[in-house]
Design a protein around this motif. Structure first.
Motif, PDB file in Angstrom:
ATOM      1  N   ASP A  17       0.843  -1.200   0.000  1.00 25.04           N
ATOM      2  CA  ASP A  17       0.000   0.000   0.000  1.00 25.04           C
ATOM      3  C   ASP A  17       0.877   1.249   0.000  1.00 25.04           C
ATOM      4  O   ASP A  17       1.945   1.278   0.628  1.00 25.04           O
ATOM      5  CB  ASP A  17      -0.920   0.010   1.218  1.00 25.04           C
ATOM      6  N   GLU A  18       0.430   2.267  -0.709  1.00 29.47           N
ATOM      7  CA  GLU A  18       1.241   3.484  -0.845  1.00 29.47           C
ATOM      8  C   GLU A  18       0.364   4.716  -0.707  1.00 29.47           C
ATOM      9  O   GLU A  18      -0.847   4.681  -0.914  1.00 29.47           O
ATOM     10  CB  GLU A  18       1.975   3.499  -2.189  1.00 29.47           C
ATOM     11  N   CYS A  20       0.508   8.882  -1.889  1.00 31.98           N
ATOM     12  CA  CYS A  20       1.180   9.844  -2.761  1.00 31.98           C
ATOM     13  C   CYS A  20       0.817  11.255  -2.337  1.00 31.98           C
ATOM     14  O   CYS A  20      -0.169  11.487  -1.625  1.00 31.98           O
ATOM     15  CB  CYS A  20       0.782   9.621  -4.235  1.00 31.98           C
ATOM     16  N   ARG A  46       9.894   5.825   3.035  1.00 28.88           N
ATOM     17  CA  ARG A  46       9.760   6.932   2.080  1.00 28.88           C
ATOM     18  C   ARG A  46      10.533   6.591   0.808  1.00 28.88           C
ATOM     19  O   ARG A  46      11.709   6.214   0.859  1.00 28.88           O
ATOM     20  CB  ARG A  46      10.290   8.219   2.707  1.00 28.88           C
ATOM     21  N   SER A  47       9.860   6.728  -0.338  1.00 29.11           N
ATOM     22  CA  SER A  47      10.478   6.455  -1.628  1.00 29.11           C
ATOM     23  C   SER A  47      10.093   7.576  -2.588  1.00 29.11           C
ATOM     24  O   SER A  47       9.025   7.534  -3.215  1.00 29.11           O
ATOM     25  CB  SER A  47      10.028   5.090  -2.173  1.00 29.11           C
ATOM     26  N   ARG A  50       6.529   9.198  -2.668  1.00 32.63           N
ATOM     27  CA  ARG A  50       5.568   8.198  -2.200  1.00 32.63           C
ATOM     28  C   ARG A  50       5.973   7.684  -0.826  1.00 32.63           C
ATOM     29  O   ARG A  50       7.153   7.711  -0.458  1.00 32.63           O
ATOM     30  CB  ARG A  50       5.473   7.014  -3.173  1.00 32.63           C
ATOM     31  N   LEU A  51       4.974   7.218  -0.090  1.00 35.16           N
ATOM     32  CA  LEU A  51       5.180   6.581   1.207  1.00 35.16           C
ATOM     33  C   LEU A  51       4.662   5.163   1.107  1.00 35.16           C
ATOM     34  O   LEU A  51       3.459   4.936   0.901  1.00 35.16           O
ATOM     35  CB  LEU A  51       4.444   7.350   2.316  1.00 35.16           C
ATOM     36  N   LEU A  52       5.544   4.173   1.259  1.00 34.79           N
ATOM     37  CA  LEU A  52       5.212   2.770   1.066  1.00 34.79           C
ATOM     38  C   LEU A  52       5.056   2.077   2.410  1.00 34.79           C
ATOM     39  O   LEU A  52       5.782   2.380   3.367  1.00 34.79           O
ATOM     40  CB  LEU A  52       6.292   2.068   0.245  1.00 34.79           C
ATOM     41  N   CYS A  54       5.645  -1.312   4.292  1.00 32.48           N
ATOM     42  CA  CYS A  54       6.489  -2.496   4.150  1.00 32.48           C
ATOM     43  C   CYS A  54       6.235  -3.545   5.226  1.00 32.48           C
ATOM     44  O   CYS A  54       6.969  -4.526   5.316  1.00 32.48           O
ATOM     45  CB  CYS A  54       7.971  -2.107   4.152  1.00 32.48           C
TER      46      CYS A  54
END
Length: 321
Positions: A17-18, A20, A46-47, A50-52, A54
């Motif tokens: 889930d992400e 944006c 944080r990528s 986006r915030l993933l 994990c």
């Protein structure tokens, strides 16, 4: 992104889930700038923009902008600055090997204690419990522990664990215990006075005034791991109100009667008397006859009487001849 995270607080999220950036997250060129800093806790990464997610679990939020995933994970991944409870497994020269429950053991130098020098070495033995802090926690390097803070003070760290009980819980319960206003800790204070050491690796050490109280506290903490707040309060009230009155350990070989003992029941159904088996000195010989008395016991032992008959011719004959 912040508005979407606040809306999803309390929901169950899965890895993948992400979140944006949304139009309301952009900065205005004409108005005053009010940048908001987002703090990502365990389970979030944080990528770029986006915030993933994990790690699966429940999304939690703390003011102002701190978010993390709360899960029932038991596998611990070391992080720099976290305090853990470790077990000394070996001593290799000037370095101790400590097992903290991770994929590999950590190293602990004998100089990493308060006031330790080459002449004044700490008394650390194999099997001791140490409350220490990670100095190096990198996936490409061996973890390193220290038992003092940045100012050289122990600050509660070092060797401990005399007479207590060590057990393991989930990492989510550990974070709930260490929170500033922990409901679990406040409920625990209403039980028995005890000493509690909490490690971020999921290990807890507890010690109370008696072994029974220590076992009660450990069983309650392990049981409330997956309970709601209402269920936990009901369980803790039952522990203080008599639900857990007494825990008796298994009988030891010293407590059990030996094979040369016979237990006789009394009027109350308990063991009133233990009488050993009669020894050869206590047993009557073959020349004795036991006669029962009025009480059913052996009241009198009369020796056997030998009768001798004398015939008329003067020769003596025995009755057994």
């Amino acid at each position: 992104m912040l508005s979407a995270l606040r809306e999803r607080t309390g929901d169950v999220l899965l890895p993948g889930d992400e979140f944006c950036f949304q139009p309301d997250d952009t900065l205005s060129l004409t108005g005053p700038a009010h940048p908001e800093k987002l703090v990502c806790g365990p389970g979030l990464r944080r990528s770029g923009d986006r915030l993933l997610v994990c790690k699966s679990g429940v999304l939690r939020h703390r003011q102002p902008n701190t978010f993390w995933m709360e899960s029932q994970q038991r596998r611990y991944v070391p992080a720099k600055g976290e305090t853990v409870i470790g077990i000394v497994t070996a001593k290799s020269g000037d370095v101790f090997k400590v097992d903290f429950g991770g994929s590999e053991q950590a190293s602990l130098s004998y100089l990493a204690f308060e006031g330790a020098t080459k002449r004044n070495r700490p008394n650390v033995q194999v099997g001791d419990l140490v409350f220490s802090q990670f100095l190096i926690a990198n996936k490409d390097m061996e973890p390193e522990l220290v038992c003092m803070d940045s100012s050289g003070r122990a600050n509660g760290m070092g060797v401990f664990g005399g007479g207590g009980l060590l057990f393991t819980v989930s990492l989510g319960l550990v974070r709930r215990l260490l929170s500033p206003h922990s409901e679990v800790q406040s409920d625990l204070q209403q039980l028995f006075p005890c000493e509690l050491v909490v490690g971020m690796n999921g290990r807890l050490w507890v010690k109370s005034s008696s072994v029974q109280q220590t076992l009660v506290i450990s069983n309650l903490l392990q049981s409330c791991d997956t309970m709601t707040a209402q269920q936990r309060r009901q369980l803790f009230r039952g522990g203080t109100g008599g639900a857990v009155d007494h825990i008796r350990p298994h009988p030891t070989p010293e407590d059990k009667p030996g094979p040369a003992a016979v237990q006789e029941g009394g009027t109350g159904g308990a063991v009133d008397h233990i009488r050993p088996h009669p020894t050869p000195e206590d047993k009557p010989g073959p020349a004795a006859v036991q006669e029962g008395g009025t009480g059913g016991a052996v009241d009198h032992i009369r020796p056997q009487v030998h009768l001798h008959l004398v015939p008329e011719d003067g020769s003596r004959l025995c009755s057994g001849c």
